[in-house]
Design a protein around this motif. Structure first.
Motif, PDB file in Angstrom:
ATOM      1  N   LEU A 102      -6.404  15.398  -7.790  1.00  0.00           N
ATOM      2  CA  LEU A 102      -6.823  16.799  -7.728  1.00  0.00           C
ATOM      3  C   LEU A 102      -7.866  17.133  -8.779  1.00  0.00           C
ATOM      4  CD1 LEU A 102      -6.150  19.720  -6.619  1.00  0.00           C
ATOM      5  CD2 LEU A 102      -4.461  19.827  -8.472  1.00  0.00           C
ATOM      6  N   ASP A 103      -9.022  17.607  -8.330  1.00  0.00           N
ATOM      7  CA  ASP A 103     -10.054  18.090  -9.243  1.00  0.00           C
ATOM      8  C   ASP A 103      -9.579  19.412  -9.849  1.00  0.00           C
ATOM      9  OD1 ASP A 103     -12.557  18.302 -10.537  1.00  0.00           O
ATOM     10  OD2 ASP A 103     -13.436  19.390  -8.855  1.00  0.00           O
ATOM     11  N   THR A 157     -18.439  12.744  -5.154  1.00  0.00           N
ATOM     12  CA  THR A 157     -17.251  12.268  -5.868  1.00  0.00           C
ATOM     13  C   THR A 157     -16.173  11.843  -4.880  1.00  0.00           C
ATOM     14  OG1 THR A 157     -17.727  13.658  -7.779  1.00  0.00           O
ATOM     15  CG2 THR A 157     -15.458  12.912  -7.516  1.00  0.00           C
ATOM     16  N   ASN A 158     -15.923  12.659  -3.856  1.00  0.00           N
ATOM     17  CA  ASN A 158     -14.947  12.284  -2.833  1.00  0.00           C
ATOM     18  C   ASN A 158     -15.331  10.977  -2.159  1.00  0.00           C
ATOM     19  OD1 ASN A 158     -12.846  14.146  -2.922  1.00  0.00           O
ATOM     20  ND2 ASN A 158     -13.867  15.583  -1.571  1.00  0.00           N
ATOM     21  N   TYR A 159     -16.597  10.835  -1.827  1.00  0.00           N
ATOM     22  CA  TYR A 159     -17.072   9.616  -1.170  1.00  0.00           C
ATOM     23  C   TYR A 159     -16.843   8.394  -2.070  1.00  0.00           C
ATOM     24  CZ  TYR A 159     -20.189   6.154   0.863  1.00  0.00           C
ATOM     25  OH  TYR A 159     -20.700   4.995   1.387  1.00  0.00           O
ATOM     26  N   LEU A 160     -17.239   8.508  -3.343  1.00  0.00           N
ATOM     27  CA  LEU A 160     -17.084   7.383  -4.269  1.00  0.00           C
ATOM     28  C   LEU A 160     -15.608   7.056  -4.498  1.00  0.00           C
ATOM     29  CD1 LEU A 160     -19.884   8.248  -6.851  1.00  0.00           C
ATOM     30  CD2 LEU A 160     -19.941   6.456  -5.085  1.00  0.00           C
ATOM     31  N   ASN A 161     -14.780   8.083  -4.651  1.00  0.00           N
ATOM     32  CA  ASN A 161     -13.349   7.831  -4.833  1.00  0.00           C
ATOM     33  C   ASN A 161     -12.724   7.211  -3.593  1.00  0.00           C
ATOM     34  OD1 ASN A 161     -13.407   8.799  -7.450  1.00  0.00           O
ATOM     35  ND2 ASN A 161     -12.618  10.823  -6.922  1.00  0.00           N
ATOM     36  N   GLN A 162     -13.172   7.673  -2.433  1.00  0.00           N
ATOM     37  CA  GLN A 162     -12.666   7.119  -1.182  1.00  0.00           C
ATOM     38  C   GLN A 162     -13.058   5.644  -1.069  1.00  0.00           C
ATOM     39  OE1 GLN A 162     -13.839   9.538   2.151  1.00  0.00           O
ATOM     40  NE2 GLN A 162     -12.435   8.527   3.542  1.00  0.00           N
ATOM     41  N   ASN A 201     -11.268  21.648  -1.453  1.00  0.00           N
ATOM     42  CA  ASN A 201     -10.774  22.677  -2.370  1.00  0.00           C
ATOM     43  C   ASN A 201      -9.259  22.733  -2.233  1.00  0.00           C
ATOM     44  OD1 ASN A 201     -10.010  24.769  -0.308  1.00  0.00           O
ATOM     45  ND2 ASN A 201     -12.222  24.691   0.093  1.00  0.00           N
ATOM     46  N   GLY A 202      -8.639  23.502  -3.105  1.00  0.00           N
ATOM     47  CA  GLY A 202      -7.193  23.587  -3.110  1.00  0.00           C
ATOM     48  C   GLY A 202      -6.609  24.163  -1.833  1.00  0.00           C
ATOM     49  N   LYS A 208       0.825  -1.207   0.000  1.00  0.00           N
ATOM     50  CA  LYS A 208       0.000   0.000   0.000  1.00  0.00           C
ATOM     51  C   LYS A 208       0.860   1.259   0.000  1.00  0.00           C
ATOM     52  CE  LYS A 208      -3.649  -1.933   2.896  1.00  0.00           C
ATOM     53  NZ  LYS A 208      -4.403  -1.701   4.132  1.00  0.00           N
ATOM     54  N   LEU A 209       0.311   2.315  -0.608  1.00  0.00           N
ATOM     55  CA  LEU A 209       0.930   3.628  -0.499  1.00  0.00           C
ATOM     56  C   LEU A 209       0.678   4.141   0.916  1.00  0.00           C
ATOM     57  CD1 LEU A 209      -0.191   5.309  -3.850  1.00  0.00           C
ATOM     58  CD2 LEU A 209       1.975   4.176  -3.345  1.00  0.00           C
ATOM     59  N   PRO A 210       1.593   4.919   1.478  1.00  0.00           N
ATOM     60  CA  PRO A 210       1.372   5.412   2.840  1.00  0.00           C
ATOM     61  C   PRO A 210       0.154   6.320   2.971  1.00  0.00           C
ATOM     62  CG  PRO A 210       3.627   5.838   2.107  1.00  0.00           C
ATOM     63  CD  PRO A 210       2.887   5.285   0.944  1.00  0.00           C
ATOM     64  N   CYS A 211      -0.024   7.232   1.992  1.00  0.00           N
ATOM     65  CA  CYS A 211      -1.113   8.201   2.111  1.00  0.00           C
ATOM     66  C   CYS A 211      -1.484   8.768   0.738  1.00  0.00           C
ATOM     67  CB  CYS A 211      -0.677   9.335   3.038  1.00  0.00           C
ATOM     68  SG  CYS A 211      -1.977  10.536   3.405  1.00  0.00           S
ATOM     69  N   ILE A 212      -2.788   8.901   0.497  1.00  0.00           N
ATOM     70  CA  ILE A 212      -3.322   9.519  -0.709  1.00  0.00           C
ATOM     71  C   ILE A 212      -4.229  10.667  -0.280  1.00  0.00           C
ATOM     72  CG2 ILE A 212      -4.824   9.214  -2.727  1.00  0.00           C
ATOM     73  CD1 ILE A 212      -3.951   6.287  -2.825  1.00  0.00           C
ATOM     74  N   LEU A 213      -4.130  11.786  -0.995  1.00  0.00           N
ATOM     75  CA  LEU A 213      -4.978  12.951  -0.737  1.00  0.00           C
ATOM     76  C   LEU A 213      -5.961  13.117  -1.892  1.00  0.00           C
ATOM     77  CD1 LEU A 213      -5.824  15.608   0.662  1.00  0.00           C
ATOM     78  CD2 LEU A 213      -3.822  16.695  -0.401  1.00  0.00           C
ATOM     79  N   LEU A 214      -7.258  13.086  -1.579  1.00  0.00           N
ATOM     80  CA  LEU A 214      -8.322  13.337  -2.549  1.00  0.00           C
ATOM     81  C   LEU A 214      -8.751  14.793  -2.415  1.00  0.00           C
ATOM     82  CD1 LEU A 214     -10.594  10.239  -1.772  1.00  0.00           C
ATOM     83  CD2 LEU A 214      -9.014  10.487  -3.690  1.00  0.00           C
ATOM     84  N   VAL A 215      -8.808  15.508  -3.548  1.00  0.00           N
ATOM     85  CA  VAL A 215      -9.192  16.923  -3.511  1.00  0.00           C
ATOM     86  C   VAL A 215     -10.299  17.143  -4.530  1.00  0.00           C
ATOM     87  CG1 VAL A 215      -8.397  19.301  -3.607  1.00  0.00           C
ATOM     88  CG2 VAL A 215      -6.768  17.482  -3.014  1.00  0.00           C
ATOM     89  N   ASP A 216     -11.513  17.350  -4.040  1.00  0.00           N
ATOM     90  CA  ASP A 216     -12.666  17.588  -4.921  1.00  0.00           C
ATOM     91  C   ASP A 216     -13.740  18.283  -4.103  1.00  0.00           C
ATOM     92  OD1 ASP A 216     -15.003  17.270  -6.675  1.00  0.00           O
ATOM     93  OD2 ASP A 216     -13.799  15.762  -7.710  1.00  0.00           O
ATOM     94  N   ASP A 217     -14.392  19.277  -4.697  1.00  0.00           N
ATOM     95  CA  ASP A 217     -15.442  20.005  -3.981  1.00  0.00           C
ATOM     96  C   ASP A 217     -16.742  19.217  -3.925  1.00  0.00           C
ATOM     97  OD1 ASP A 217     -15.517  20.576  -6.848  1.00  0.00           O
ATOM     98  OD2 ASP A 217     -17.183  21.898  -6.385  1.00  0.00           O
ATOM     99  N   ASP A 218     -16.891  18.221  -4.788  1.00  0.00           N
ATOM    100  CA  ASP A 218     -18.107  17.424  -4.810  1.00  0.00           C
ATOM    101  C   ASP A 218     -18.001  16.289  -3.787  1.00  0.00           C
ATOM    102  OD1 ASP A 218     -20.705  16.757  -6.317  1.00  0.00           O
ATOM    103  OD2 ASP A 218     -19.596  14.850  -6.306  1.00  0.00           O
ATOM    104  N   ARG A 219     -18.806  16.371  -2.749  1.00  0.00           N
ATOM    105  CA  ARG A 219     -18.721  15.389  -1.665  1.00  0.00           C
ATOM    106  C   ARG A 219     -19.051  13.980  -2.137  1.00  0.00           C
ATOM    107  NH1 ARG A 219     -17.883  17.987   3.141  1.00  0.00           N
ATOM    108  NH2 ARG A 219     -18.314  20.208   3.121  1.00  0.00           N
TER     109      ARG A 219
END
Length: 140
Positions: free
Chosen positions: A63-64, A16-21, A38-39, A3-14
């Motif tokens: 990043l969105d 989309t973030n939920y589905l990607n998570q 957001n950024g 596994k990668l240690p950490c991934i950051l998801l950045v998207d204003d659409d909750r």
């Protein structure tokens, strides 16, 4: 694959973030997932998690492009100003529904590793990880 240690998801659409998570959790590709809307929130998280070599700094930022407060382009402009030590091991992948040539060209002029069209899928994640982390992941 490790596994990668950490991934950051950045998207204003909750959603989309939920589905990607959920997708990343299902694929079991990261020890930790951070989420920003957001950024500006993303920069805050990077400053918090990447302040020293032992911190849990994200190695991948998804990043969105279009967000309120600070969009992906503005984030990348600010990201370029971070100390080299914070940027060194982070890959930034821009996600967008826009395939407008002007957006794609502008994204390619910034410090990104890849530009992916939404939605994020199992196949896109696996290809991304295999392409950029297959050798490095065994060393993590």
């Amino acid at each position: 694959m490790q596994k990668l240690p950490c991934i950051l998801l950045v998207d204003d659409d909750r959603t989309t973030n939920y589905l990607n998570q959920r997708l990343l959790e299902k694929l079991d590709v990261a020890e930790q997932l951070l989420v920003a809307h957001n950024g500006q929130e993303a920069l805050t998280l990077l400053n918090k998690h990447c302040h020293n070599p032992t911190a849990d700094c994200p190695v991948l930022v998804l990043l969105d492009m279009k967000m309120p407060i600070m969009d992906g382009f503005s984030f990348l402009e600010a990201y370029k100003q971070l100390p080299d030590t914070q940027q060194r091991n982070i890959l930034v992948v821009m996600l967008s529904t826009s395939l407008h040539p002007q957006d794609v060209q502008r994204a390619q002029e910034l410090p990104i590793t890849a530009f992916l069209n939404k939605p994020l899928t199992n196949e896109k994640v696996r290809q991304l990880l295999n392409l950029h982390y297959s050798q490095e992941r065994s060393a993590l």
